[in-house]
Design a protein around this motif. Structure first.
Motif, mmCIF file in Angstrom:
data_model
loop_
_atom_site.group_PDB
_atom_site.id
_atom_site.type_symbol
_atom_site.label_atom_id
_atom_site.label_comp_id
_atom_site.label_asym_id
_atom_site.label_seq_id
_atom_site.Cartn_x
_atom_site.Cartn_y
_atom_site.Cartn_z
ATOM 1 N N GLN A 1 9.125 16.490 -10.423
ATOM 2 C CA GLN A 1 8.245 16.062 -11.504
ATOM 3 C C GLN A 1 8.386 14.578 -11.795
ATOM 4 O OE1 GLN A 1 8.881 19.852 -14.245
ATOM 5 N NE2 GLN A 1 7.773 18.251 -15.346
ATOM 6 N N LEU A 2 9.613 14.089 -11.733
ATOM 7 C CA LEU A 2 9.853 12.679 -12.028
ATOM 8 C C LEU A 2 9.197 11.791 -10.978
ATOM 9 C CD1 LEU A 2 13.532 12.961 -13.216
ATOM 10 C CD2 LEU A 2 11.604 12.147 -14.575
ATOM 11 N N VAL A 3 9.355 12.189 -9.724
ATOM 12 C CA VAL A 3 8.732 11.430 -8.646
ATOM 13 C C VAL A 3 7.216 11.439 -8.834
ATOM 14 C CG1 VAL A 3 8.264 11.404 -6.164
ATOM 15 C CG2 VAL A 3 10.594 11.816 -6.998
ATOM 16 N N GLU A 4 6.721 12.616 -9.100
ATOM 17 C CA GLU A 4 5.285 12.784 -9.357
ATOM 18 C C GLU A 4 4.809 11.898 -10.514
ATOM 19 O OE1 GLU A 4 2.575 14.084 -8.451
ATOM 20 O OE2 GLU A 4 1.430 14.236 -10.330
ATOM 21 N N ALA A 5 5.674 11.753 -11.511
ATOM 22 C CA ALA A 5 5.295 10.950 -12.678
ATOM 23 C C ALA A 5 5.342 9.456 -12.393
ATOM 24 C CB ALA A 5 6.206 11.286 -13.856
ATOM 25 N N GLY A 6 5.938 9.096 -11.248
ATOM 26 C CA GLY A 6 5.900 7.702 -10.853
ATOM 27 C C GLY A 6 7.200 6.918 -10.989
ATOM 28 N N ILE A 7 8.266 7.658 -11.237
ATOM 29 C CA ILE A 7 9.594 7.037 -11.301
ATOM 30 C C ILE A 7 9.958 6.410 -9.946
ATOM 31 C CG2 ILE A 7 11.998 7.842 -11.175
ATOM 32 C CD1 ILE A 7 10.752 7.401 -14.040
ATOM 33 N N THR A 8 10.614 5.245 -9.956
ATOM 34 C CA THR A 8 11.020 4.669 -8.666
ATOM 35 C C THR A 8 12.530 4.490 -8.521
ATOM 36 O OG1 THR A 8 10.554 2.474 -9.558
ATOM 37 C CG2 THR A 8 8.840 3.491 -8.213
ATOM 38 N N GLY A 9 13.246 4.841 -9.574
ATOM 39 C CA GLY A 9 14.707 4.817 -9.489
ATOM 40 C C GLY A 9 15.248 6.019 -10.213
ATOM 41 N N LEU A 10 16.209 6.701 -9.602
ATOM 42 C CA LEU A 10 16.685 7.951 -10.187
ATOM 43 C C LEU A 10 18.200 8.020 -10.138
ATOM 44 C CD1 LEU A 10 16.054 10.739 -11.325
ATOM 45 C CD2 LEU A 10 15.544 11.515 -8.995
ATOM 46 N N MET A 11 18.798 8.242 -11.296
ATOM 47 C CA MET A 11 20.237 8.479 -11.346
ATOM 48 C C MET A 11 20.441 9.961 -11.572
ATOM 49 S SD MET A 11 21.990 5.586 -13.669
ATOM 50 C CE MET A 11 23.710 6.024 -13.404
ATOM 51 N N ASN A 12 21.111 10.577 -10.639
ATOM 52 C CA ASN A 12 21.281 12.017 -10.707
ATOM 53 C C ASN A 12 22.699 12.394 -11.111
ATOM 54 O OD1 ASN A 12 21.141 14.781 -10.324
ATOM 55 N ND2 ASN A 12 21.373 14.643 -8.109
ATOM 56 N N PHE A 13 22.852 12.924 -12.316
ATOM 57 C CA PHE A 13 24.171 13.355 -12.776
ATOM 58 C C PHE A 13 24.386 14.851 -12.599
ATOM 59 C CE2 PHE A 13 24.105 9.326 -15.132
ATOM 60 C CZ PHE A 13 25.377 8.870 -14.839
#
Lengths: 207, 207
Positions: free
Chosen positions: B161-173
């Motif tokens: 969903q985040l990628v779909e929303a257009g996020i380009t950086g992701l910190m995964n905890f």
DNA sequence: TTGAAACTGTGATTTAATTAACAATATTTC
DNA sequence: GAAATATTGTTAATTAAATCACAGTTTCAA
């Protein structure tokens, strides 16, 4: 023979996937499957597994059960290790609830805080002690690992106390870089740095 | 030219020490001093600084003010980047309160949660939105970075969903390894793995 | 049962990151 | 102002980590 740091990390990650596989009734797994689960390559997986001296029954992939056991043998201490969380703010609570019960060989035994109103409070079954009793409690319970989630300004002092109390592994979640004697293993994780790194690569993507 | 990951991390760390120096009125600093503050070597520091093309006035050490500016120039985006925290549990709250106001060029704009009782709640001045409004809010506020602190079982879906929303950086905890398109920068931090690594090196110290 | 296909295990190679080594230069001392 | 000292910038060497390449199984298919 100690393993490369990165290999140790990946083994821990593999194990989690493997346990998941077991739950799903999957008894064998190929290197490329495991690789795909961890966005790395099949060779890397095989190389890591080679390091721990395990061999598959060829052509069927690795026996999941066996592999889990071999990894456990490498990563876990026989009697388990006891852990304390220092600082019961949001992060300390997150870490505590997060870990409790996740790994049978890593027991969160106690939390500590300066704030006297927090003393004796129980989080996920773990009791909070005053910092004044640190050494006593650490010794009585043979706690060897500390997870530090205290404010930056008390970090250095706190680390010294922990070393003094006999801790031999320290996870530092504060943003203050620490100096500890070489016999203490130190792992530092700095969220601000991580976020700034993400920001940098968002701004300047590679290639 | 993009910098090596490790160099980016260290630059972020150096900057924090340098800002500290400024506060203390220290105007110049030697490579070995900076090294000592970060338990690494003077050569490493000089090499990192070489990467960003800064030169000292020799024999006096680096000008702290100038160096801070050069690092800012490298790490920060001109207009700043907007950040969202996904999942408002203990960890999400910790991360949010932690970051707010720490870096002027990284603005935590919103938090998101499924739990409807959390909607509209404000943490450190940041408002919580329902996940159903994710895309809308991300777009309206040009949020480019997401920090994921959701439970493991919703991680994969959430990332999509985040990628779909257009996020380009992701910190995964979360402890679930994610797959994202290559144009999205992904940083994963797995606490359990870190703790297991510490445990391993406590059990089997190097050399 | 022979041959093709699918994997593993590992030497050899490549790439990335760190460390060593030292010339160049500014500063201080005498 | 010459010599000694302290520090940087950078080339070269080293070490660590990841990847390539391929021989050696085992299995499957005809």
């Amino acid at each position: 023979m100690t393993l490369p740091e990165r290999t140790v990390e990946r083994l821990s990650e593999y194990r989690r996937s493997l346990l998941q596989c077991l739950e799903e009734g999957k008894t064998h797994i190929f290197s490329h499957e495991l690789a795909e689960l961890h966005h790395n390559t099949a060779v890397q997986v095989r190389r890591d597994i080679m390091f721990i001296g395990y061999s598959s029954t060829q052509r069927k992939g690795y026996d999941v059960r066996e592999l889990v056991d071999v990894i456990a043998n490498i990563l876990d201490s026989e009697k388990g290790l006891n852990v304390a969380v220092i600082g019961v703010g949001n992060l300390g609570r997150a870490v505590t609830t997060y870990f409790v019960g996740k790994r049978s060989k890593l027991n969160i035994i106690a939390t500590f805080d300066v704030d006297t109103t927090k003393i004796d409070r129980v989080i996920s079954g773990v009791k909070c002690y005053p910092l004044s009793r640190l050494k006593e409690v650490v010794e009585a319970n043979q706690i060897s690992i500390a997870i530090m989630t205290v404010p930056a300004d008390s970090a250095v002092e706190m680390a010294a106390q922990l070393v003094e109390a006999g801790i031999t592994g320290l996870m530092n979640f504060t943003t203050v870089p620490l100096n500890v004697p070489r016999e203490v293993y130190l792992d530092e994780y700095d969220m601000i740095t991580s976020l700034e790194k993400v920001a940098y690569f968002v701004k300047s993507p590679r290639e």
